[in-house]
Scaffold this active site. Sequence first.
Site, PDB file in Angstrom:
ATOM      1  N   GLU A   1       0.928  -1.113  -0.153  1.00 53.70           N
ATOM      2  CA  GLU A   1       0.183  -0.028  -0.087  1.00 53.70           C
ATOM      3  C   GLU A   1       0.750   1.098  -0.072  1.00 53.70           C
ATOM      4  OE1 GLU A   1      -2.996  -0.131   3.083  1.00 53.70           O
ATOM      5  OE2 GLU A   1      -4.115  -1.758   1.949  1.00 53.70           O
TER       6      GLU A   1
ATOM      7  N   HIS B   1      -9.433  10.098   3.424  1.00 55.00           N
ATOM      8  CA  HIS B   1      -9.112   8.971   2.375  1.00 55.00           C
ATOM      9  C   HIS B   1      -9.644   9.509   0.874  1.00 55.00           C
ATOM     10  CE1 HIS B   1      -9.017   5.363   0.240  1.00 55.00           C
ATOM     11  NE2 HIS B   1      -8.620   4.654   1.240  1.00 55.00           N
TER      12      HIS B   1
ATOM     13  N   ARG C   1      -1.251   9.585   1.384  1.00 50.33           N
ATOM     14  CA  ARG C   1      -2.587   9.804   1.294  1.00 50.33           C
ATOM     15  C   ARG C   1      -2.948  11.125   1.503  1.00 50.33           C
ATOM     16  NH1 ARG C   1      -6.087   5.748   5.051  1.00 50.33           N
ATOM     17  NH2 ARG C   1      -4.985   4.205   3.514  1.00 50.33           N
TER      18      ARG C   1
ATOM     19  N   HIS D   1     -11.830   9.636   7.120  1.00 54.91           N
ATOM     20  CA  HIS D   1     -11.415   8.325   7.358  1.00 54.91           C
ATOM     21  C   HIS D   1     -10.979   7.712   8.551  1.00 54.91           C
ATOM     22  CE1 HIS D   1     -10.920   4.149   5.591  1.00 54.91           C
ATOM     23  NE2 HIS D   1      -9.425   4.327   5.747  1.00 54.91           N
TER      24      HIS D   1
ATOM     25  N   ARG E   1      -1.753   8.895   9.395  1.00 50.87           N
ATOM     26  CA  ARG E   1      -1.568   7.426   9.702  1.00 50.87           C
ATOM     27  C   ARG E   1      -1.004   6.793   8.238  1.00 50.87           C
ATOM     28  NH1 ARG E   1      -5.080   3.206   8.942  1.00 50.87           N
ATOM     29  NH2 ARG E   1      -6.388   4.761   7.842  1.00 50.87           N
TER      30      ARG E   1
HETATM   31  C1  SIN Z   1      -7.667   1.369   2.687  1.00 49.38           C
HETATM   32  O1  SIN Z   1      -7.957   0.154   2.263  1.00 49.38           O
HETATM   33  O2  SIN Z   1      -7.537   2.081   1.516  1.00 49.38           O
HETATM   34  C2  SIN Z   1      -7.892   1.898   3.817  1.00 49.38           C
HETATM   35  C3  SIN Z   1      -6.799   1.217   4.712  1.00 49.38           C
HETATM   36  C4  SIN Z   1      -6.605   1.922   5.755  1.00 49.38           C
HETATM   37  O3  SIN Z   1      -6.976   3.037   5.823  1.00 49.38           O
HETATM   38  O4  SIN Z   1      -5.715   1.695   6.614  1.00 49.38           O
END
Ligand code: SIN
Length: 503
Positions: A114, A230, A276, A335, A370
């Site tokens: 990620e 998010h 993010r 988020h 985060r």
């Molecule tokens: C996501 O799956 O994009 C969210 C994961 C997260 O916020 O930790």
Amino acid sequence: MTTRLDFDGPVILGAGLAGLTAALAAKTALVLSPTPLATGCSSAWAQGGMAAALAGDDSPTLHAADTIAAGAGLCDPEAVELLTREGPQAVRDLAALGAPFDRKADDSFVLSLEAAHSAARVARVGGDGAGAAIMAAVVAAVRATPTIEIRETARARRLLQDATGRIVGVLAQINGALVEIRSTAVILATGGVGGLYAVTTTPAQVRGEGLGLAALAGATIADPEFVQFHPTAIDIGRDPAPLATEALRGEGAILRNTDGRAFMADYHPAKELAPRDVVARALHAERAAGRGAFLDATAAVGAHFPHEFPAVFEACMSAGIDPRRQMIPVTPAVHYHMGGVATDLDGRTSLPGLYAAGECASTGVQGANRLASNSLLEAAVFGARAGRAAAAEGAAGGEPVSLAPLPDLPEPALQGLRQAMSRDAGVIRDASGLTRLLGQLEALEAAHGPCPPLVAARLIVDAALARQESRGGHYRSDFPATAEAVRSFVVREGTAAPRRQAA
Ligand code: SIN
């Protein structure tokens, strides 16, 4: 009429992963959940998974370095070191409880990459179903533990506090009736603040209640201005907005505007995998300029959608969008709350008898921003630590000084607040918007009293106004530069001074 219940152990407010992990660690606990278990908590909605250094070429040190880099100068290194060191075991413990993490043929975990992670380290379940599957396993374990009592449709109306400031229990509303619950400790695990905003990916009833209750009791609150947006909530007019997991971008999905132009290269060299907050501001800018924002996973995922990302697929199809062939309209949405009730490494807050874990706590691991998939991990690691520490508290404390329920915020006022928070304390902030919002909050508090969600909103706005810089999730268009890295620690005016200083 208020009835009384004496409980010899901790009372836990909230039944997400942090609350239920705390209950299992405490062994004896009373859990109060506003909704049936696993239905109203953000944990069950998590699509990403749990980040932990489970691969041979990864290490807790690398995971810690990524967490600290994402946190933009405000992480507590000791808390991060603990989180990342205990992370792999926390995942294995959940697997042992029955969480069906995706596995390879040799039984090792399937791990995804990620944004802002330097290694593939996110353990998933069924593509985008980690939260629901983990919560199902934990709920089953809790239900099978006879020493854990559960009350559903129960919510806290006040923390009970004796004349020294110690927390001695909670005034709860259970099935509509008020119950004075005396306990050896209280653990707040009430989740974040998404429901204070008009556009959120979290359950709408998660609206900073724990933060407000703790602040009203005089607990120290840390970094409340840091709210994470998010970038890719699915923009189909639904409240809450369904999430299009970041893993789609990890798989190669592209952000495009209405004209089909891929725009992320204009904002950051890492494009779709930029931090993010950068991606959220890029989407905000494209939308504000009228160009629109879409996630195009047609090439990267295409026909694999139904089995690789079933939750996203279902949300899109329910709105008449086939993500195998069409771009998904997306918008930034609240988020996660990095700030929260300040705790030490065992969940102790500044008030004796009060603990906090999960999103409503600020352990120092999330900093100003985060790292993706660190939140379920934090809930599991620090929920267990808080549960063990709270269980060790002996009976103590005097009579509560007040048994009056705190006021509720009427629905129309709440909806007005949500619009105002999104407009003025959202992805982009400035002094004029925040000052206008502060005036609105003062008027609402004058009209309705110190309702916990209003108090939580006020904490965010006051701290956002005071922080004259941009960092992580907090962006001030009037102070775009980053200043000295200093965390915010605040105690609400007019409350008793904290009796124990959190780390
Ligand atoms: C996501 O799956 O994009 C969210 C994961 C997260 O916020 O930790």
